[in-house]
Motif scaffolding. Sequence first.
Motif, PDB file in Angstrom:
ATOM      1  N   ARG A 130       1.122  -1.507   0.101  1.00 28.48           N
ATOM      2  CA  ARG A 130       0.420  -0.344   0.026  1.00 28.48           C
ATOM      3  C   ARG A 130       0.976   1.418   0.071  1.00 28.48           C
ATOM      4  O   ARG A 130       1.661   1.661   0.833  1.00 28.48           O
ATOM      5  N   PRO A 131       0.887   2.174  -1.170  1.00 32.54           N
ATOM      6  CA  PRO A 131       2.072   3.160  -1.110  1.00 32.54           C
ATOM      7  C   PRO A 131       0.889   4.141  -0.235  1.00 32.54           C
ATOM      8  O   PRO A 131       0.134   4.775   0.091  1.00 32.54           O
ATOM      9  N   GLU A 132       1.953   5.193   0.668  1.00 33.72           N
ATOM     10  CA  GLU A 132       1.700   5.818   2.061  1.00 33.72           C
ATOM     11  C   GLU A 132       2.913   6.369   2.128  1.00 33.72           C
ATOM     12  O   GLU A 132       3.763   6.201   2.442  1.00 33.72           O
ATOM     13  N   THR A 133       2.411   7.765   2.303  1.00 35.66           N
ATOM     14  CA  THR A 133       3.246   9.251   3.105  1.00 35.66           C
ATOM     15  C   THR A 133       2.519   9.770   3.987  1.00 35.66           C
ATOM     16  O   THR A 133       1.609  10.283   3.684  1.00 35.66           O
ATOM     17  N   LYS A 134       3.284  10.363   4.916  1.00 36.37           N
ATOM     18  CA  LYS A 134       2.017  10.662   6.327  1.00 36.37           C
ATOM     19  C   LYS A 134       3.473  11.339   6.779  1.00 36.37           C
ATOM     20  O   LYS A 134       4.373  11.025   7.253  1.00 36.37           O
ATOM     21  N   VAL A 135       3.081  12.778   6.865  1.00 42.54           N
ATOM     22  CA  VAL A 135       3.559  13.744   7.852  1.00 42.54           C
ATOM     23  C   VAL A 135       3.064  14.416   8.493  1.00 42.54           C
ATOM     24  O   VAL A 135       1.915  14.162   8.732  1.00 42.54           O
ATOM     25  N   THR A 136       3.890  14.349   9.885  1.00 42.76           N
ATOM     26  CA  THR A 136       3.099  14.999  10.973  1.00 42.76           C
ATOM     27  C   THR A 136       4.000  15.923  11.749  1.00 42.76           C
ATOM     28  O   THR A 136       5.396  15.614  11.856  1.00 42.76           O
ATOM     29  N   SER A 151      15.397  18.783  26.325  1.00 36.23           N
ATOM     30  CA  SER A 151      15.868  17.515  25.295  1.00 36.23           C
ATOM     31  C   SER A 151      15.785  18.143  23.544  1.00 36.23           C
ATOM     32  O   SER A 151      15.092  18.255  22.989  1.00 36.23           O
ATOM     33  N   GLU A 152      16.881  17.361  23.037  1.00 36.03           N
ATOM     34  CA  GLU A 152      16.383  17.686  21.235  1.00 36.03           C
ATOM     35  C   GLU A 152      16.967  16.148  21.179  1.00 36.03           C
ATOM     36  O   GLU A 152      18.058  15.757  21.649  1.00 36.03           O
ATOM     37  N   GLU A 153      15.841  15.492  19.922  1.00 35.93           N
ATOM     38  CA  GLU A 153      16.502  14.043  19.682  1.00 35.93           C
ATOM     39  C   GLU A 153      16.513  13.933  17.896  1.00 35.93           C
ATOM     40  O   GLU A 153      15.413  14.562  17.235  1.00 35.93           O
ATOM     41  N   TYR A 154      17.563  13.422  17.005  1.00 38.95           N
ATOM     42  CA  TYR A 154      17.298  12.861  16.456  1.00 38.95           C
ATOM     43  C   TYR A 154      16.461  11.349  15.276  1.00 38.95           C
ATOM     44  O   TYR A 154      17.381  10.744  16.810  1.00 38.95           O
ATOM     45  N   TYR A 155      16.285  10.338  14.781  1.00 41.10           N
ATOM     46  CA  TYR A 155      15.357   9.442  15.294  1.00 41.10           C
ATOM     47  C   TYR A 155      15.552   9.182  13.779  1.00 41.10           C
ATOM     48  O   TYR A 155      15.138   9.542  12.582  1.00 41.10           O
ATOM     49  N   GLY A 185      12.687  11.744  12.216  1.00 38.78           N
ATOM     50  CA  GLY A 185      11.704  12.522  12.609  1.00 38.78           C
ATOM     51  C   GLY A 185      12.824  13.372  13.613  1.00 38.78           C
ATOM     52  O   GLY A 185      14.195  13.189  13.888  1.00 38.78           O
ATOM     53  N   TYR A 186      12.339  14.106  14.230  1.00 41.09           N
ATOM     54  CA  TYR A 186      13.187  15.653  15.193  1.00 41.09           C
ATOM     55  C   TYR A 186      12.332  15.515  16.010  1.00 41.09           C
ATOM     56  O   TYR A 186      10.913  16.063  15.406  1.00 41.09           O
ATOM     57  N   ASN A 187      12.606  16.375  17.265  1.00 42.63           N
ATOM     58  CA  ASN A 187      11.697  16.513  18.562  1.00 42.63           C
ATOM     59  C   ASN A 187      12.702  16.962  19.918  1.00 42.63           C
ATOM     60  O   ASN A 187      13.198  16.765  20.291  1.00 42.63           O
ATOM     61  N   LYS A 200       7.873  19.531  17.091  1.00 42.08           N
ATOM     62  CA  LYS A 200       8.463  17.835  16.364  1.00 42.08           C
ATOM     63  C   LYS A 200       7.724  17.337  15.167  1.00 42.08           C
ATOM     64  O   LYS A 200       7.265  18.075  14.403  1.00 42.08           O
ATOM     65  N   GLY A 201       8.872  17.086  14.155  1.00 44.79           N
ATOM     66  CA  GLY A 201       8.403  16.982  13.018  1.00 44.79           C
ATOM     67  C   GLY A 201       8.430  15.557  12.388  1.00 44.79           C
ATOM     68  O   GLY A 201       9.129  14.398  13.008  1.00 44.79           O
ATOM     69  N   ASP A 202       8.002  14.222  11.913  1.00 43.10           N
ATOM     70  CA  ASP A 202       8.099  13.414  11.896  1.00 43.10           C
ATOM     71  C   ASP A 202       7.446  12.845  10.175  1.00 43.10           C
ATOM     72  O   ASP A 202       6.559  13.296   9.658  1.00 43.10           O
ATOM     73  N   VAL A 203       8.163  12.023   9.811  1.00 43.67           N
ATOM     74  CA  VAL A 203       7.656  11.637   7.932  1.00 43.67           C
ATOM     75  C   VAL A 203       7.746   9.904   8.160  1.00 43.67           C
ATOM     76  O   VAL A 203       8.737   9.299   8.254  1.00 43.67           O
ATOM     77  N   PHE A 204       6.431   9.337   7.454  1.00 39.75           N
ATOM     78  CA  PHE A 204       6.561   8.507   6.931  1.00 39.75           C
ATOM     79  C   PHE A 204       6.473   7.656   5.917  1.00 39.75           C
ATOM     80  O   PHE A 204       5.091   9.145   5.089  1.00 39.75           O
ATOM     81  N   VAL A 205       7.479   6.854   5.362  1.00 29.54           N
ATOM     82  CA  VAL A 205       7.068   6.683   3.885  1.00 29.54           C
ATOM     83  C   VAL A 205       7.012   5.333   3.845  1.00 29.54           C
ATOM     84  O   VAL A 205       8.032   4.257   3.594  1.00 29.54           O
ATOM     85  N   ASN A 206       5.994   4.482   3.207  1.00 26.07           N
ATOM     86  CA  ASN A 206       5.517   2.863   2.473  1.00 26.07           C
ATOM     87  C   ASN A 206       5.617   2.995   0.711  1.00 26.07           C
ATOM     88  O   ASN A 206       4.553   3.628   0.767  1.00 26.07           O
ATOM     89  N   ARG A 207       6.657   2.216   0.485  1.00 24.82           N
ATOM     90  CA  ARG A 207       6.175   1.629  -1.229  1.00 24.82           C
ATOM     91  C   ARG A 207       6.514   0.185  -1.473  1.00 24.82           C
ATOM     92  O   ARG A 207       7.178  -0.137  -0.797  1.00 24.82           O
TER      93      ARG A 207
END
Length: 738
Positions: free
Chosen positions: A183-189, A242-246, A219-221, A199-206
């Motif tokens: 299932r193609p999916e892109t989600k941005v939060t 706090s600050e984190e990349y993941y 993401g970054y938080n 906070k920002g996060d991107v999810f991609v499924n292809r």
Amino acid sequence: MNLNNGSSARVRTLNPVAAAMAFALTTSAFVAPSYAEETEAKKEESKMEAITVTATKRSQVIYEVPIAMSAFSGDALAEQGITGITDVGKFVPNLNITGFSAGHTSSANPFIRGIGLQDHLITTDPGVSIYVDGVYLGRQVGQNWNLNNIDRIEVLRGPQGTLYGRNSIGGAINIITKQPNARPETKVTAEVGTRGRLKGDVFVNREISEDVAFNFNAGYNRRDGLGEFINLPEAKWDVGESEEYYGRFSLKVNASDDLSFVVTADANNGEGGLRPYTVKIDEVPNGAYYTGMRFGSPTPSGPLRNSDVAADPYDNATGTIEVTEVTNKASGLSFTADYNINADLGAKFIISNRTSEYKAGLDDDGTIYDMDQYPERGEADQTSVELQLNGFIGEVDFVSGLYWFSEEGKNRQGEDSSFNGGPNTLQLDQETTSRAIFVNLGYDLTDELRVSGGLRHTTDEKEATAFVGQSSGPAFASDKWDQVSFDLSANYTMDNGLNVYTSIQSGYQGGQFPARPYCLFGNPECFVASDNITAVNYEVGLKGQVTSDFNMSVAFFNTEYEDLPYQVNTVTDSGFDTKNLIVEQTSRGIEWESTWLVTDNLTLHTSAGYIDVDVEEQNGVKPVAPLTPELTASISPSYEFELENGALINTRVDFSYRDDMYGEPSSDPARMTVVEARTLVNLDVSYSPANADWTVSFYGRNITDERYDDARLNTGDYLLVIKSNDASEFGVRYSASF
């Protein structure tokens, strides 16, 4: 969390993922086709969404599992105000998750039914195991706890020795991520809020081809702190900042109809300021801080008073720059192969390697003076391998396998640490090897009644080295433990669809060496491991869908623990010493969860837990279970309504309550270790336009700004009060899928 009706018809063809994952007790209520058709008809009448879980390492509807458990949908976590694993502990009965480890802001210390660990050093093991996609996390400091790309979270309460092996005598927490699919999916939060939240996060499924798919999220938080280092204006971070990349990447290849491979890599990198805490001095008038004398000698600063500590408990008056900053870093790589050998047999192979490291540490006196500063660093490297074989032999289904786990780790306190104004050294190294073999059988006596049982044999070996202070040299020690864990369960599905179950489960944990063995100065033989810990849990429960708009689960349990180590911390003339107080403990209680569709628009979720913990008396003193509230509860009403233009507005309020508890094994009022009760309130209001692919939400977390303690620790010289980093926050969250 939702419970819902449903059942699984017995089939002999194994799903290559769900069936092959079942390396533990398969306790599903299998039913004949005619009964399945009746149950399916009831399911169609239901207004509730079914939640499927893999608590027993196979796909089942949640209340078909004869275990007390809770499940959270990944898509609903943000709406409930759950941004990290610590927040999960606010909504599960008899679960409390705190953060204590060396003042680190990213640590997670779960306590389930009176069992957990508030330490983090390499010679200790947690009593509640945490898994990510079936991979056990040996260390819980330095990991990525930003809950993104999550399919669901499962919390299993009670010993899970046969299901999950070692270090699950209190329970287990399963984090399951979204797997690659076609299932193609892109989600941005994105989130922007008070307290500097960004906070920002991107999810991609292809799907790359018909047989290859991948997903990726990054993401970054960040979040501002709650206080300042008032004597160190040059500090890089504020208190609690706090600050984190993941990021996480998964690739799935279907080599054939019967064989698939998944490769996953993840990493995170975080840094920030020491978590908020304060020190109480006048409440321990015989201690060194109050008298200015320690073991017959003057302390470097002379007598201390509360006025020497920061007036605001969220500020910090330390004069040691080394303790102001905390860091965490982790990375992992795993490979999973699923193979359907034939219609009756399936196999699975999992291999994983993870590394983690951190920097943290407290200035225990909380003042500008050079008294008790303990900056520390730690790291761990773990490898696990698991081979599973499962399927059917006639009418009996089985799961079996082999498991191997290896870990090397160390902790260091050195030149930048001090005790009583002088140098302080703590060096710990440990190598652990664990091996297990397991087999589990299940049989349907009738369409409604299923019985099952399993055995798991575990062997643990540990080799440890400790060097403290100015001792004559390092202490070496090794030990070995063997244990057989068992599970017996029966699950009966009644005509109305409700499931009643009873189970006897055992749990096991290997012995542990002292975490801070400053006893080595006076007793070179004190670096000795405790005996292996065992637990047996007796449980009966009822769960299921009572009507088309109401479901519930209730569990009654009694758990008996032997050779359970409680950590006791005291200041000795050599340093901060941690000893294991070995106890026998009995925990008994009741747990409740429910979902009620009051109307088509109004839904009400509730949970409640009560636990009574009885600990055997020790030398005339009766210890208590630390960080274990007697009462836990939550209530979560949500209301959804549709506007004239077709847009949807969903409002949700989540109330969470945790009763008084003790911060350490002592209930002596003079030690002032009571952590007071707290009630937290989260709010979420979401707007989704008609026929749109985006949602915007206004959120509030801890909207009453309840300031509470995470833990309390009295060393005999002073009282450490570890404050929560969970102040109020309001903001806007935007998410879009396309």
